[in-house]
Design a protein around this motif. Structure first.
Motif, PDB file in Angstrom:
ATOM      1  N   LYS A  40       0.814  -1.210   0.000  1.00 29.41           N
ATOM      2  CA  LYS A  40       0.000   0.000   0.000  1.00 29.41           C
ATOM      3  C   LYS A  40       0.853   1.268   0.000  1.00 29.41           C
ATOM      4  CE  LYS A  40      -4.074  -2.060   0.532  1.00 29.41           C
ATOM      5  NZ  LYS A  40      -5.179  -1.921  -0.455  1.00 29.41           N
ATOM      6  N   HIS A  41       2.070   1.151   0.548  1.00 35.12           N
ATOM      7  CA  HIS A  41       2.918   2.342   0.699  1.00 35.12           C
ATOM      8  C   HIS A  41       4.307   2.029   0.134  1.00 35.12           C
ATOM      9  CE1 HIS A  41      -0.151   4.123   3.327  1.00 35.12           C
ATOM     10  NE2 HIS A  41      -0.238   2.925   3.890  1.00 35.12           N
ATOM     11  N   ASN A  42       4.405   2.138  -1.140  1.00 34.56           N
ATOM     12  CA  ASN A  42       5.654   1.809  -1.820  1.00 34.56           C
ATOM     13  C   ASN A  42       6.749   2.802  -1.429  1.00 34.56           C
ATOM     14  OD1 ASN A  42       7.352   0.429  -3.542  1.00 34.56           O
ATOM     15  ND2 ASN A  42       6.795   1.667  -5.323  1.00 34.56           N
ATOM     16  N   GLY A  43       7.937   2.311  -1.199  1.00 34.43           N
ATOM     17  CA  GLY A  43       9.069   3.178  -0.888  1.00 34.43           C
ATOM     18  C   GLY A  43       9.298   3.394   0.597  1.00 34.43           C
ATOM     19  N   ARG A  44       8.410   2.921   1.413  1.00 35.35           N
ATOM     20  CA  ARG A  44       8.589   3.092   2.857  1.00 35.35           C
ATOM     21  C   ARG A  44       9.312   1.887   3.446  1.00 35.35           C
ATOM     22  NH1 ARG A  44       3.067   5.822   5.338  1.00 35.35           N
ATOM     23  NH2 ARG A  44       3.014   7.633   3.944  1.00 35.35           N
ATOM     24  N   ARG A  45       9.883   2.124   4.654  1.00 39.47           N
ATOM     25  CA  ARG A  45      10.606   1.041   5.319  1.00 39.47           C
ATOM     26  C   ARG A  45      10.028   0.847   6.711  1.00 39.47           C
ATOM     27  NH1 ARG A  45      15.548   0.461   8.343  1.00 39.47           N
ATOM     28  NH2 ARG A  45      15.766   2.734   8.417  1.00 39.47           N
ATOM     29  N   LEU A  46       9.718  -0.423   7.021  1.00 41.35           N
ATOM     30  CA  LEU A  46       9.179  -0.742   8.343  1.00 41.35           C
ATOM     31  C   LEU A  46      10.278  -1.284   9.244  1.00 41.35           C
ATOM     32  CD1 LEU A  46       5.719  -2.483   7.759  1.00 41.35           C
ATOM     33  CD2 LEU A  46       6.146  -0.232   8.725  1.00 41.35           C
ATOM     34  N   MET A  47      10.328  -0.762  10.471  1.00 38.39           N
ATOM     35  CA  MET A  47      11.266  -1.289  11.470  1.00 38.39           C
ATOM     36  C   MET A  47      10.448  -1.658  12.706  1.00 38.39           C
ATOM     37  SD  MET A  47      14.522   0.533  13.335  1.00 38.39           S
ATOM     38  CE  MET A  47      15.381   0.746  11.788  1.00 38.39           C
ATOM     39  N   PHE A  48      10.382  -2.935  13.028  1.00 43.20           N
ATOM     40  CA  PHE A  48       9.587  -3.385  14.164  1.00 43.20           C
ATOM     41  C   PHE A  48      10.350  -3.141  15.473  1.00 43.20           C
ATOM     42  CE2 PHE A  48       7.609  -5.609  10.682  1.00 43.20           C
ATOM     43  CZ  PHE A  48       6.261  -5.563  11.011  1.00 43.20           C
ATOM     44  N   GLN A  49       9.586  -2.735  16.498  1.00 42.72           N
ATOM     45  CA  GLN A  49      10.151  -2.466  17.822  1.00 42.72           C
ATOM     46  C   GLN A  49       9.561  -3.473  18.810  1.00 42.72           C
ATOM     47  OE1 GLN A  49      12.470  -0.382  18.466  1.00 42.72           O
ATOM     48  NE2 GLN A  49      12.500   1.043  16.726  1.00 42.72           N
ATOM     49  N   PRO A  50      10.156  -4.643  18.945  1.00 45.37           N
ATOM     50  CA  PRO A  50       9.566  -5.699  19.786  1.00 45.37           C
ATOM     51  C   PRO A  50       9.499  -5.325  21.265  1.00 45.37           C
ATOM     52  CG  PRO A  50      11.784  -6.301  19.097  1.00 45.37           C
ATOM     53  CD  PRO A  50      11.421  -5.086  18.301  1.00 45.37           C
ATOM     54  N   GLN A  51      10.389  -4.421  21.724  1.00 51.15           N
ATOM     55  CA  GLN A  51      10.384  -4.072  23.147  1.00 51.15           C
ATOM     56  C   GLN A  51       9.129  -3.297  23.554  1.00 51.15           C
ATOM     57  OE1 GLN A  51      12.277  -2.792  20.808  1.00 51.15           O
ATOM     58  NE2 GLN A  51      13.141  -0.792  21.314  1.00 51.15           N
ATOM     59  N   LEU A  52       8.390  -2.782  22.558  1.00 52.70           N
ATOM     60  CA  LEU A  52       7.177  -2.030  22.863  1.00 52.70           C
ATOM     61  C   LEU A  52       5.918  -2.880  22.717  1.00 52.70           C
ATOM     62  CD1 LEU A  52       8.016   1.326  21.038  1.00 52.70           C
ATOM     63  CD2 LEU A  52       8.277   0.790  23.458  1.00 52.70           C
ATOM     64  N   GLY A  53       6.062  -4.131  22.252  1.00 57.91           N
ATOM     65  CA  GLY A  53       4.896  -4.976  22.020  1.00 57.91           C
ATOM     66  C   GLY A  53       4.362  -5.591  23.299  1.00 57.91           C
ATOM     67  N   HIS A  54       3.092  -5.935  23.301  1.00 54.55           N
ATOM     68  CA  HIS A  54       2.504  -6.656  24.429  1.00 54.55           C
ATOM     69  C   HIS A  54       1.477  -7.648  23.892  1.00 54.55           C
ATOM     70  CE1 HIS A  54       0.000  -3.083  23.790  1.00 54.55           C
ATOM     71  NE2 HIS A  54      -1.026  -3.813  24.190  1.00 54.55           N
ATOM     72  N   CYS A  55       1.242  -8.690  24.656  1.00 51.08           N
ATOM     73  CA  CYS A  55       0.401  -9.808  24.198  1.00 51.08           C
ATOM     74  C   CYS A  55      -0.564 -10.246  25.298  1.00 51.08           C
ATOM     75  CB  CYS A  55       1.267 -11.016  23.816  1.00 51.08           C
ATOM     76  SG  CYS A  55       2.435 -10.710  22.487  1.00 51.08           S
ATOM     77  N   LEU A  56      -1.605 -10.925  24.866  1.00 48.73           N
ATOM     78  CA  LEU A  56      -2.524 -11.588  25.781  1.00 48.73           C
ATOM     79  C   LEU A  56      -2.489 -13.077  25.448  1.00 48.73           C
ATOM     80  CD1 LEU A  56      -4.561 -11.116  28.081  1.00 48.73           C
ATOM     81  CD2 LEU A  56      -6.355 -11.024  26.327  1.00 48.73           C
ATOM     82  N   LEU A  57      -1.883 -13.876  26.327  1.00 50.53           N
ATOM     83  CA  LEU A  57      -1.710 -15.318  26.087  1.00 50.53           C
ATOM     84  C   LEU A  57      -2.762 -16.111  26.858  1.00 50.53           C
ATOM     85  CD1 LEU A  57       2.166 -15.839  26.420  1.00 50.53           C
ATOM     86  CD2 LEU A  57       0.835 -15.600  24.320  1.00 50.53           C
ATOM     87  N   ARG A  58      -3.242 -17.175  26.234  1.00 50.75           N
ATOM     88  CA  ARG A  58      -4.098 -18.129  26.950  1.00 50.75           C
ATOM     89  C   ARG A  58      -3.215 -19.278  27.429  1.00 50.75           C
ATOM     90  NH1 ARG A  58      -7.659 -17.023  22.510  1.00 50.75           N
ATOM     91  NH2 ARG A  58      -9.461 -15.794  23.191  1.00 50.75           N
ATOM     92  N   ALA A  59      -3.261 -19.568  28.706  1.00 53.78           N
ATOM     93  CA  ALA A  59      -2.412 -20.618  29.284  1.00 53.78           C
ATOM     94  C   ALA A  59      -3.287 -21.613  30.045  1.00 53.78           C
ATOM     95  CB  ALA A  59      -1.376 -19.998  30.222  1.00 53.78           C
ATOM     96  N   HIS A  60      -2.936 -22.895  29.919  1.00 54.50           N
ATOM     97  CA  HIS A  60      -3.710 -23.950  30.587  1.00 54.50           C
ATOM     98  C   HIS A  60      -2.915 -24.473  31.783  1.00 54.50           C
ATOM     99  CE1 HIS A  60      -6.757 -24.196  27.417  1.00 54.50           C
ATOM    100  NE2 HIS A  60      -5.749 -23.925  26.584  1.00 54.50           N
ATOM    101  N   PHE A  61      -3.483 -24.322  32.960  1.00 58.92           N
ATOM    102  CA  PHE A  61      -2.873 -24.818  34.193  1.00 58.92           C
ATOM    103  C   PHE A  61      -3.789 -25.886  34.780  1.00 58.92           C
ATOM    104  CE2 PHE A  61      -1.482 -20.408  33.714  1.00 58.92           C
ATOM    105  CZ  PHE A  61      -0.106 -20.546  33.853  1.00 58.92           C
ATOM    106  N   ALA A  62      -3.261 -26.578  35.772  1.00 61.52           N
ATOM    107  CA  ALA A  62      -4.058 -27.636  36.408  1.00 61.52           C
ATOM    108  C   ALA A  62      -5.329 -27.059  37.033  1.00 61.52           C
ATOM    109  CB  ALA A  62      -3.216 -28.351  37.474  1.00 61.52           C
ATOM    110  N   GLY A  63      -5.223 -25.813  37.483  1.00 61.11           N
ATOM    111  CA  GLY A  63      -6.373 -25.183  38.110  1.00 61.11           C
ATOM    112  C   GLY A  63      -7.340 -24.557  37.134  1.00 61.11           C
ATOM    113  N   GLY A  64      -7.053 -24.642  35.834  1.00 58.60           N
ATOM    114  CA  GLY A  64      -7.952 -24.074  34.839  1.00 58.60           C
ATOM    115  C   GLY A  64      -7.220 -23.139  33.901  1.00 58.60           C
ATOM    116  N   ARG A  65      -7.972 -22.604  32.936  1.00 64.05           N
ATOM    117  CA  ARG A  65      -7.365 -21.732  31.926  1.00 64.05           C
ATOM    118  C   ARG A  65      -7.265 -20.295  32.457  1.00 64.05           C
ATOM    119  NH1 ARG A  65     -10.214 -20.695  26.166  1.00 64.05           N
ATOM    120  NH2 ARG A  65     -11.313 -19.160  27.462  1.00 64.05           N
ATOM    121  N   LYS A  66      -6.129 -19.656  32.153  1.00 64.11           N
ATOM    122  CA  LYS A  66      -5.905 -18.267  32.549  1.00 64.11           C
ATOM    123  C   LYS A  66      -5.506 -17.454  31.320  1.00 64.11           C
ATOM    124  CE  LYS A  66      -6.344 -19.176  37.012  1.00 64.11           C
ATOM    125  NZ  LYS A  66      -7.482 -18.669  37.806  1.00 64.11           N
TER     126      LYS A  66
END
Length: 720
Positions: free
Chosen positions: A522-548
């Protein structure tokens, strides 16, 4: 018809003559009446008969002799009465009672005599120059004999002063007696010279001694109340019995001895204490009283010194940094309250407050600006918990007042921009309306150039929403279990972030590459640089006591997802598999295995992460919440980050100094060193030392923007 008779009036054959001894006989009758009046006896003749007798004498041109005879009679009586006052009781109050009785008799007797001799008073007296009216003649005679018997006059004045002194000491006196005698002094025209002058001298001595004594015995608050009461008493004394013209010199005397003579002592002994305790009523009293003696400049100096001293102790104490801005806001609110309620919003005091704040808040360079930015960040993240939007707006308005005082506004901008970026990217901003309101305030204060990058950050967030909406439309036919949101940021608007490497799990790497392909198409000529230190996630995890659901940073997510394929992994293997920088990885593992929420187990268990440590998935992890926030240690601001931000500000200042020097020299072509430094101080909006300016001038000379004059080393020329 009868004849009309004519009436003829013929003159006396001999002109009428006065009876023998007419004047002597008439005067004898009048003299007896005057004597009866003086002796408080009944007059044998009617007042009408006496009035006619006076009229007859005046009509027959005997008025002058009648006036002299009456004056002689009054003089004899006055001399007798005044002489009778000599060698009387030593009791002043009793003596003054006798004097007042004599005076009252004199007044009533002269009124009666005047009514008898009214024809004389209204004809002869009015028609003859330098002849006093009968009332004034009586006053003149009374005054004349008081002067002759000086001991009587002196005793009257001494007695009056004694009574007033007793009243000042708290005793009750006969005010009507004092009032009557002072009216006598005024009528006799001896009030000013005989009474007022010694009265003011006594007042001066009395209050000079009392001022020193009371100030030593009481605190300033009580002393000011005492002064206020004394001024009220003296004003009431004038209303009760003193002459109205005595008010001004009397009040001036009291003000001089109780206020003016002790201005320094009052301020030194009590001002700081009253300010510390916010004694608004006492401060208002101090302001009012010092204003009466034109000493408000001294109060203003103490005000400036107090604000500067108290503020400096707050700003320079590093242990107070955590709550410094709140303390400053509370301090400013307190001072504003005192300024409004005690100092009547005096413009000079407002200017002094501003000068004092600017002085102490910049005593510690850069740090207050940084802390103000942090304070705003905290309010914007929490939304000012427990407060309404109106209260948050009021807090921001108060912060803007502190912002006006700081000189390092570029320092504030740098830290504010860095914190704003985190709030926007991590979704920590409690209110976009409040964010935009704050930027509007900054724009109003500093201009659009100051906020252009901040506004650009908001534009990027809005554009990113549109980009993600379009991206979602293109990906809706693809079956994906992971939802992704990307912020596309313009590098010039946002803080500079050091690039950090990370090996994303295959699932995330595919999503990243898919978005990159979409965006670049969509934007020819541009350059993307990802900054992983600023990212955040919501993970689903399965434990013995249930999903969190775990709310984590991208680095935490990368580490946790490695445990999908293995239940236990060594630190070295985690480092190899994740590609995360060593220090960042250790902090990430600490947040997952050593913090309050431990979804990983560390062997051996310790606070620090060592190279030989082993990590395993805590399948038995339990928590009462379903969605759990794991603190992101790597996002916590460090001292190094602060120093880096400050260093970037310093670099930016160097560029601004260089630009200002070139701009000035390009316009002026040639300038001496001192004039150039003066121009720079006028143009630069941040604090700078002359030595730093000299270094930048030398740098520009080395880069051949400027050159020194060959004959005068203190003069510079611009090189085109």
């Amino acid at each position: 018809m009868a004849a009309v008779k004519k009436m003829t009036i013929k003159p006396f054959k001999c002109p009428p003559k006065l009876p023998d001894k007419f004047e002597e006989n008439t005067w004898e009758k009048l003299q007896q009446a005057v004597t009866a009046v003086h002796n408080k006896q009944a007059v044998s003749c009617s007042l009408e008969e006496l009035y006619r007798a006076v009229e007859d004498l005046c009509l027959h041109k005997m008025a002058a002799n009648l006036y002299k005879r009456l004056q002689v009679e009054c003089e004899k009586h006055n001399e007798q009465k005044v002489k009778a006052l000599t060698n009387q009781t030593p009791d002043y109050e009793a003596f003054l009672g006798l004097v007042d009785a004599t005076w009252q008799d004199h007044c009533s007797q002269m009124l009666t005599i005047r009514s008898i001799f009214l024809y004389l008073d209204r004809t002869y007296v009015l028609q003859t120059v330098n002849v006093r009216s009968l009332w004034d003649m009586g006053l003149q005679l009374f005054r004349q004999h008081l002067s002759r018997y000086a001991d009587v006059e002196k005793k009257i004045i001494t007695g009056l002063l004694s009574l007033i002194q007793r009243e000042r000491n708290g005793e009750a006196i006969d005010r009507l007696l004092v009032k009557s005698l002072l009216r006598m002094c005024s009528a006799l025209q001896i009030y000013s010279d005989s009474f007022e002058k010694p009265f003011l001298e006594e007042t001066n001595s009395f209050y000079a001694a009392e001022g020193v004594r009371i100030l030593q015995q009481t605190d300033v608050s009580e002393y000011l109340k005492h002064v206020e009461n004394r001024l009220a008493e003296e004003n009431e004394r004038v209303t009760s019995y003193l002459d109205v013209n005595t008010r001004k010199p009397l009040v001036t005397t009291v003000e001089k001895q109780l206020i003016q003579s002790h201005v320094s002592s009052i301020l030194d002994k009590g001002f700081d204490a009253l300010m510390d305790q916010t004694r608004t009523a006492d401060l208002a009293r101090m302001y009012s009283l010092l204003g009466r003696v034109s000493a408000q400049d001294d109060l203003k100096s103490s005000w400036h010194a107090y604000v500067k001293k108290t503020g400096s102790s707050m700003v320079t104490d590093e242990e107070r940094d955590k709550n410094l801005v709140k303390d400053l806001l509370d301090f400013k609110a307190k001072l504003d309250g005192i300024l409004s309620n005690a100092f009547e919003n005096n413009e000079n005091f407002q200017g002094t407050l501003k000068d004092a704040f600017e002085n102490f808040i910049n005593a510690r360079q850069n740090r207050p600006a940084e802390l103000i930015a942090k304070f705003v960040d905290e309010k914007m993240k929490t939304g000012n918990k427990g407060s309404s939007e109106e209260e948050l707006e009021q807090t921001l308005d108060a912060v803007m007042i502190l912002f006006r005082y700081i000189q390092g506004k570029d320092v504030f901008e740098a830290f504010y921009k860095k914190d704003l970026a985190k709030r926007l990217l991590l979704g920590k901003s409690a209110s976009f309306d409040a964010e935009k309101s704050m930027i509007a305030k900054l724009r109003t204060e500093c201009g659009s150039s100051f906020t252009s990058k901040l506004e650009g950050m908001f534009k990027d967030i809005e554009l990113s929403k549109d980009i993600m909406s379009t991206y979602s439309q293109t990906q809706k036919n693809l079956s994906q279990n992971i939802e992704m949101s990307v912020h596309v940021l313009t590098a010039g608007y946002w803080p500079a972030y050091a690039p950090m490497e990370v090996k994303l799990p295959a699932e995330l790497a595919v999503l990243q590459e898919t978005f990159k392909t979409f965006y670049l198409s969509k934007h020819n000529g541009r350059r993307l640089m990802f900054q992983p230190q600023l990212g955040h996630c919501l993970l689903r995890a399965h434990f013995a006591g249930g999903r969190k659901e775990l709310s984590v940073s991208l680095f935490q997510a990368v580490v946790l997802m490695l445990f999908n394929g293995s239940s236990e992994i060594a630190f070295r293997d985690l480092k190899e598999a994740s590609g995360i920088e060593d220090g960042e990885l250790r902090r990430t593992l600490q947040s997952l295995a050593c913090a309050q929420v431990r979804v990983l187990k560390k062997t051996p268990m310790s606070r620090d992460v060592n190279d030989d440590d082993m990590f395993s998935f805590a399948s038995d992890f339990t928590h009462k919440l379903v969605r759990i926030k794991i603190n992101q240690i790597q996002m916590k601001e460090t001292k190094e980050e602060n120093e880096q931000t400050t260093e970037r500000v310093f670099q930016d200042r160097q560029y601004q100094i260089d630009a200002a020097i070139v701009r000035i020299m390009k316009t002026r072509k040639t300038l001496t060193h001192n004039l150039l430094i003066s121009e720079l101080f006028n143009q630069l909006k941040f604090p700078v030392k002359p030595a730093d300016l000299k270094k930048r001038i030398e740098s520009l000379i080395d880069r051949e923007y400027l050159e020194r004059d060959q004959s005068n080393a203190q003069s510079y020329h611009y090189l085109a």
